[in-house]
Design an enzyme around this catalytic site. Structure first.
Site, PDB file in Angstrom:
ATOM      1  N   GLU A 106     -11.077  27.590  11.622  1.00 36.72           N
ATOM      2  CA  GLU A 106     -10.081  28.446  10.774  1.00 36.72           C
ATOM      3  C   GLU A 106     -10.729  28.912   9.742  1.00 36.72           C
ATOM      4  O   GLU A 106     -11.619  28.221   9.126  1.00 36.72           O
ATOM      5  CB  GLU A 106      -8.795  27.723  10.783  1.00 36.72           C
ATOM      6  CG  GLU A 106      -8.042  27.488  12.137  1.00 36.72           C
ATOM      7  CD  GLU A 106      -6.716  26.982  11.677  1.00 36.72           C
ATOM      8  OE1 GLU A 106      -6.270  26.584  10.458  1.00 36.72           O
ATOM      9  OE2 GLU A 106      -5.854  26.664  12.581  1.00 36.72           O
ATOM     10  N   LYS A 144     -30.046  57.647  31.578  1.00 40.05           N
ATOM     11  CA  LYS A 144     -29.853  56.252  31.680  1.00 40.05           C
ATOM     12  C   LYS A 144     -28.818  55.794  32.815  1.00 40.05           C
ATOM     13  O   LYS A 144     -27.913  56.435  32.926  1.00 40.05           O
ATOM     14  CB  LYS A 144     -29.478  55.753  30.254  1.00 40.05           C
ATOM     15  CG  LYS A 144     -28.707  54.252  30.380  1.00 40.05           C
ATOM     16  CD  LYS A 144     -28.951  53.884  28.822  1.00 40.05           C
ATOM     17  CE  LYS A 144     -27.274  53.767  28.325  1.00 40.05           C
ATOM     18  NZ  LYS A 144     -27.473  53.271  26.912  1.00 40.05           N
ATOM     19  N   ASP A 172     -31.260  56.151  18.591  1.00 43.26           N
ATOM     20  CA  ASP A 172     -30.206  55.781  19.469  1.00 43.26           C
ATOM     21  C   ASP A 172     -29.176  55.275  18.154  1.00 43.26           C
ATOM     22  O   ASP A 172     -29.536  55.067  17.131  1.00 43.26           O
ATOM     23  CB  ASP A 172     -30.172  54.825  20.233  1.00 43.26           C
ATOM     24  CG  ASP A 172     -29.048  54.934  21.307  1.00 43.26           C
ATOM     25  OD1 ASP A 172     -28.084  55.748  21.139  1.00 43.26           O
ATOM     26  OD2 ASP A 172     -29.172  54.124  22.399  1.00 43.26           O
TER      27      ASP A 172
END
Ligand code: R5P
Length: 301
Positions: A38, A191, A218
């Protein structure tokens, strides 16, 4: 009112650079993890009545999102007058559609979480594919800084006879802007993505690049598969070693090593801290902060 800037871990250098550009103060945050994972967050400066900007780039986002949320929610409780988020890399933007029944469109849910905690958002070239604008999903004022002209400047100063190449159709928006600003030709590859790490990139437009230095551009390098496959295809066609230029170098897993193995030179902007950072966007981000604060101020009137 003078702005105070707080940094989540890893964002200190950018926060200090922004404080210099914006004549802002630094409000230190203490953070640590409890043994069970946490997060502990404590504002170390009086922020009652102050305007606060929290810098937290959102690569490897799950823990960082909670950190940013807790920092903002506690700042609100402590009386901060307005709270902005500076997240140079804004993650979860690629999950912008339900590709299969039952899937979460996470970009929307992250946007609503952040919009519930912050009053304005500044980022750099968010991945806008199916959304035209961040305002389609964020309900607070947002400003995006753009890196294209600085990518072009870097290319002009460092590469002779470049050809700018986009690895996929989505990259056309960055590639065309970068190419126009440095007066170089550009082309886009094709792609096909079959899975997170299974990508094929094909090149059909060899004539346009003969005799030039290939510069792949990119927005994001994540697993590095897109850039690596593109660089490999260019190598197969006998081109000189590729320069891989990206705005956000996320480098998941072995991405950086994979690109090095292709003999590529990798250059990124400082939206995610990494040894490949060569292009400093601090000034651009600072300008976007000024615009976002003004927008939030007028929205509050
Ligand atoms: C596509 O949606 C993005 O513009 C990038 O091409 C993509 O995120 C790169 O991912 P990876 O490095 O995992 O191939």
């Amino acid at each position: 009112m003078k702005l105070l800037i707080s940094a989540l871990p890893g964002n200190e250098a950018l926060a200090e650079g922004l404080a210099r550009h914006l004549d802002a103060g630094i409000a230190l945050l203490e953070t640590r993890s409890f043994p069970d994972g946490e997060l502990y967050i404590r504002h170390l400066r009086e922020i009652d009545g102050q305007e606060l900007a929290i810098v937290c780039t959102l690569d490897r986002p799950n823990e960082k999102l909670i950190g940013a949320y807790l920092a903002a929610a506690s700042a609100r409780e402590l009386g901060a007058r307005r709270i902005g988020l500076i997240a140079p890399y804004l993650s979860y933007m690629r999950q912008d559609k339900r590709f299969n029944p039952g899937e979460a469109i996470s970009s929307r849910h992250v946007a609503s979480l952040l919009s519930s905690a912050f009053d304005w958002l500044v980022t750099v070239d968010p991945h806008l594919h199916r959304y035209k604008d961040l305002q389609e999903i964020y309900t607070m004022p947002t400003q995006a800084a753009h890196a294209a002209s600085l990518l072009s400047k870097w290319i002009k100063e460092n590469v002779s006879q470049p050809v700018i190449i986009g690895p996929d159709s989505e990259s056309q928006q960055w590639v065309s802007a970068v190419a126009a600003a440095c007066g170089a030709p550009y082309t886009v590859m094709e792609k096909t993505r079959r899975g997170d790490r299974d990508v094929e990139v094909i090149f059909r437009d060899l004539n346009s690049i003969a005799g030039r230095t290939p510069v792949l551009v990119d927005d994001i390098i994540s697993t590095g598969r897109t850039m690596a496959q593109a660089a490999r295809a260019l190598k197969r066609h006998g081109l000189p070693a590729t320069i891989c230029l990206a705005i956000h170098g996320v480098f998941a897993g072995d991405a950086y090593e994979l690109l090095a193995a292709e003999g590529a030179t990798v250059v990124t902007c400082n939206t995610v801290q990494h040894p490949s950072n060569r292009i400093d966007l601090t000034d651009r981000i600072a300008q976007a902060v000024i615009a976002a604060r003004a927008e939030a101020e007028s929205a509050a009137r």
